[in-house]
Design a protein around this motif. Sequence first.
Motif, PDB file in Angstrom:
ATOM      1  N   MET A   1      24.642  51.527  38.205  1.00 13.13           N
ATOM      2  CA  MET A   1      24.483  50.541  37.141  1.00 13.13           C
ATOM      3  C   MET A   1      23.877  49.260  37.739  1.00 13.13           C
ATOM      4  SD  MET A   1      26.314  50.175  33.968  1.00 13.13           S
ATOM      5  CE  MET A   1      26.963  48.876  33.016  1.00 13.13           C
ATOM      6  N   LYS A   2      22.679  48.919  37.287  1.00 11.06           N
ATOM      7  CA  LYS A   2      22.011  47.737  37.820  1.00 11.06           C
ATOM      8  C   LYS A   2      22.256  46.529  36.922  1.00 11.06           C
ATOM      9  CE  LYS A   2      18.278  50.060  40.238  1.00 11.06           C
ATOM     10  NZ  LYS A   2      16.850  50.374  40.205  1.00 11.06           N
ATOM     11  N   VAL A   3      22.702  45.464  37.565  1.00 10.50           N
ATOM     12  CA  VAL A   3      23.104  44.286  36.804  1.00 10.50           C
ATOM     13  C   VAL A   3      22.246  43.081  37.186  1.00 10.50           C
ATOM     14  CG1 VAL A   3      24.974  42.600  36.611  1.00 10.50           C
ATOM     15  CG2 VAL A   3      25.492  45.028  36.457  1.00 10.50           C
ATOM     16  N   ILE A   4      21.840  42.318  36.161  1.00  9.85           N
ATOM     17  CA  ILE A   4      21.152  41.043  36.402  1.00  9.85           C
ATOM     18  C   ILE A   4      22.093  39.938  35.926  1.00  9.85           C
ATOM     19  CG2 ILE A   4      19.194  39.584  35.710  1.00  9.85           C
ATOM     20  CD1 ILE A   4      17.628  42.215  35.271  1.00  9.85           C
ATOM     21  N   LEU A   5      22.375  38.998  36.802  1.00  8.74           N
ATOM     22  CA  LEU A   5      23.280  37.906  36.427  1.00  8.74           C
ATOM     23  C   LEU A   5      22.476  36.623  36.214  1.00  8.74           C
ATOM     24  CD1 LEU A   5      26.317  36.883  36.236  1.00  8.74           C
ATOM     25  CD2 LEU A   5      26.030  36.192  38.616  1.00  8.74           C
ATOM     26  N   VAL A   6      22.627  36.040  35.040  1.00  7.23           N
ATOM     27  CA  VAL A   6      21.934  34.781  34.767  1.00  7.23           C
ATOM     28  C   VAL A   6      22.990  33.684  34.611  1.00  7.23           C
ATOM     29  CG1 VAL A   6      20.482  33.519  33.142  1.00  7.23           C
ATOM     30  CG2 VAL A   6      19.952  35.884  33.707  1.00  7.23           C
ATOM     31  N   GLY A   7      22.954  32.716  35.497  1.00  4.37           N
ATOM     32  CA  GLY A   7      23.971  31.655  35.506  1.00  4.37           C
ATOM     33  C   GLY A   7      24.843  31.875  36.735  1.00  4.37           C
ATOM     34  N   PHE A   8      24.795  30.918  37.671  1.00  5.63           N
ATOM     35  CA  PHE A   8      25.573  31.109  38.906  1.00  5.63           C
ATOM     36  C   PHE A   8      26.489  29.909  39.125  1.00  5.63           C
ATOM     37  CE2 PHE A   8      25.251  32.681  43.583  1.00  5.63           C
ATOM     38  CZ  PHE A   8      26.254  33.615  43.343  1.00  5.63           C
ATOM     39  N   GLY A   9      27.103  29.463  38.034  1.00  4.58           N
ATOM     40  CA  GLY A   9      28.090  28.382  38.109  1.00  4.58           C
ATOM     41  C   GLY A   9      29.463  28.981  38.352  1.00  4.58           C
ATOM     42  N   VAL A  10      30.488  28.309  37.840  1.00  2.00           N
ATOM     43  CA  VAL A  10      31.870  28.749  38.092  1.00  2.00           C
ATOM     44  C   VAL A  10      32.090  30.182  37.599  1.00  2.00           C
ATOM     45  CG1 VAL A  10      34.287  28.244  37.628  1.00  2.00           C
ATOM     46  CG2 VAL A  10      32.676  26.376  37.947  1.00  2.00           C
TER      47      VAL A  10
ATOM     48  N   TYR B   1      35.910  55.312  37.756  1.00  2.00           N
ATOM     49  CA  TYR B   1      34.884  55.626  36.754  1.00  2.00           C
ATOM     50  C   TYR B   1      33.633  56.270  37.336  1.00  2.00           C
ATOM     51  CZ  TYR B   1      37.699  52.298  34.076  1.00  2.00           C
ATOM     52  OH  TYR B   1      38.726  51.651  33.461  1.00  2.00           O
ATOM     53  N   GLY B   2      33.573  56.334  38.644  1.00  2.00           N
ATOM     54  CA  GLY B   2      32.349  56.843  39.270  1.00  2.00           C
ATOM     55  C   GLY B   2      31.191  55.875  39.074  1.00  2.00           C
ATOM     56  N   MET B   3      31.514  54.617  38.903  1.00  2.00           N
ATOM     57  CA  MET B   3      30.477  53.625  38.614  1.00  2.00           C
ATOM     58  C   MET B   3      30.155  52.812  39.868  1.00  2.00           C
ATOM     59  SD  MET B   3      30.392  50.544  35.784  1.00  2.00           S
ATOM     60  CE  MET B   3      32.017  49.972  36.047  1.00  2.00           C
ATOM     61  N   ASP B   4      28.871  52.733  40.180  1.00  2.00           N
ATOM     62  CA  ASP B   4      28.452  51.954  41.335  1.00  2.00           C
ATOM     63  C   ASP B   4      27.634  50.762  40.819  1.00  2.00           C
ATOM     64  OD1 ASP B   4      27.869  51.093  43.841  1.00  2.00           O
ATOM     65  OD2 ASP B   4      26.330  52.615  44.245  1.00  2.00           O
ATOM     66  N   ILE B   5      28.205  49.558  40.906  1.00  2.00           N
ATOM     67  CA  ILE B   5      27.492  48.388  40.382  1.00  2.00           C
ATOM     68  C   ILE B   5      26.592  47.802  41.465  1.00  2.00           C
ATOM     69  CG2 ILE B   5      27.702  46.067  39.398  1.00  2.00           C
ATOM     70  CD1 ILE B   5      30.328  46.785  38.220  1.00  2.00           C
TER      71      ILE B   5
ATOM     72  N   SER C   1      35.432  44.109  31.756  1.00  2.00           N
ATOM     73  CA  SER C   1      35.817  45.125  30.766  1.00  2.00           C
ATOM     74  C   SER C   1      34.603  45.498  29.903  1.00  2.00           C
ATOM     75  CB  SER C   1      36.987  44.652  29.909  1.00  2.00           C
ATOM     76  OG  SER C   1      36.558  43.771  28.897  1.00  2.00           O
ATOM     77  N   ASP C   2      33.733  44.520  29.639  1.00  2.00           N
ATOM     78  CA  ASP C   2      32.507  44.818  28.885  1.00  2.00           C
ATOM     79  C   ASP C   2      31.544  45.685  29.708  1.00  2.00           C
ATOM     80  OD1 ASP C   2      33.238  43.530  26.561  1.00  2.00           O
ATOM     81  OD2 ASP C   2      32.225  41.644  27.032  1.00  2.00           O
ATOM     82  N   ILE C   3      31.452  45.398  31.027  1.00  2.00           N
ATOM     83  CA  ILE C   3      30.564  46.202  31.893  1.00  2.00           C
ATOM     84  C   ILE C   3      31.038  47.660  31.875  1.00  2.00           C
ATOM     85  CG2 ILE C   3      29.724  46.581  34.262  1.00  2.00           C
ATOM     86  CD1 ILE C   3      30.175  43.625  34.853  1.00  2.00           C
ATOM     87  N   ILE C   4      32.352  47.839  32.063  1.00  2.00           N
ATOM     88  CA  ILE C   4      32.899  49.204  32.109  1.00  2.00           C
ATOM     89  C   ILE C   4      32.644  49.915  30.785  1.00  2.00           C
ATOM     90  CG2 ILE C   4      35.037  50.558  32.301  1.00  2.00           C
ATOM     91  CD1 ILE C   4      36.072  48.311  34.184  1.00  2.00           C
ATOM     92  N   ASN C   5      32.852  49.169  29.687  1.00  2.00           N
ATOM     93  CA  ASN C   5      32.651  49.768  28.372  1.00  2.00           C
ATOM     94  C   ASN C   5      31.208  50.243  28.183  1.00  2.00           C
ATOM     95  OD1 ASN C   5      31.916  49.585  25.384  1.00  2.00           O
ATOM     96  ND2 ASN C   5      34.150  49.755  25.397  1.00  2.00           N
TER      97      ASN C   5
END
Lengths: 338, 159
Positions: A1-10, A30-34, A326-330
């Motif tokens: 699972m490839k994730v892009i994060l926008v916003g690197f504050g708190v 879950y067999g999920m590799d982030i 929890s949203d990522i897993i969902n």
Amino acid sequence: MKVILVGFGVIGRGVIKVIKKKREYLKKKYGMDIKVVAICDSSGAAIDERGLDLDLALEVKRKKGRICEYPGKGVTLPVTEVIRSVEGDVLIEVTPTNLEDGEPARTYIIEGFKSGKHVITANKGPLALYFQELMSYAKKYKRIFRYEASVGGAMPIINLARETLAGNEIIEIKGILNGTTNYILTKMEREKLDFDTVLKEAQELGIAETNPYQDISGLDTAAKIVILANSIMNMNVTIRDVKIEGISRITPEALTMANKGGYTIKLIGEVKRNKLEVGPKLIPLDDPLNVKGSLNVAKLYTDLAKEVIVVGRGAGSIETSSAILSDIINIYLQTSRG
Amino acid sequence: MILLDLELKDSPGELLKALTPISEMGINIHSVIHLREKKSDGKVPVRIVLEDLDEETLEKIVERLEESGIVVTKVNNKVRKMDIDVVVIGHVVDTDIRDTIDRLNKYGLVVDLDLTMPHPFKESSARMRIIVDSKNLEDLCREMEKLSKEKDLLFIKSF
């Protein structure tokens, strides 16, 4: 699972810490590799299609304050360009909330859908102002849109109402959705101190923000109420439809008066048909809504299950990130089912 | 069976005051239930279960109870009277508290008033208990909104 994060504050850093901490657990369960393939802040981005080194990203941010200084992989591209050009499954949008026009988060979310990414946000601004528009983009591009962290931080409410309580009609939601104001009112009540003194102390402790206007005016709660109204109760409202009263006029004497009658005063957000309101309310001392400190609480009135009450931490980077996780897993579970 | 929900003061003789007019009318009382767990601010909710009655007799009983100062909150689980609390913040006295109460009394009845004035220049606070017919509740709220705008008062309601 490839994730892009926008916003690197708190919150953004909280998300990275949680992903780091749960990496093995998620693989096993879950067999999920982030893989975090891009992290953006206002300086630019760090991009690595094979996955960034998360410890290094946190260190760069801590030491230099700019993610574009990430060795070898830092760029000064605009965020929209990163969203468009980097291949990814999920966009996590956690830029600061803007309740005036919802930007730039609104644009980032839309760009995410347009470039074929599922989107997770913790951002109240675009949701409170452009809910229908964002949903229509999600639908048009057949992408999943989730935003559990936008209301109540770690306290489960949106997914609780839509998934766990599926089949129930939600008739009314009432609760304390802002931890800062709850902290202030609790402290005023316990220590008989006036509003300004407690606010100042809360700012010193980092519980209230330097500019606490959105919290104490009730605007933050109003945004959350609108998100709940639209997402759970199928209404079509914006923050401009909410009747709002803040807590700055509450005095310790008024709290004592309320106590004498068996009540306390809480900043309550309320949504039901024909009522969209935020304001101080008298709450019976023995009512489950009388939670103390910076806790959040919500009471959902449903047709079948009747009353359901949830209490939880409404703020904090790790707490809020737990809702994002929890949203990522969902999304992973929904998309990997084929 | 008929259910009458009353709100009694928590003091000796109050229950008798409620039961006497009913028995004087020759009506059979099946049971009396104290809802002590719902007690608030010195008031005890009591449920009286009566034999079946026609509408007219029931209305007469309710009238007689109300004449003797007893609050009938529900008849057969239908809300009739509500007991609401309000804390008011602002220059409560200087903005003519008498006028405020008179205007609220057009739609309900202010039965209790508690006032605190910390300093002549600071805002004061008042707590009011108001009994209102459920059908007049919306009008009462509208009057509070008007008062709030005219007199810059903040009404914090219990409902």
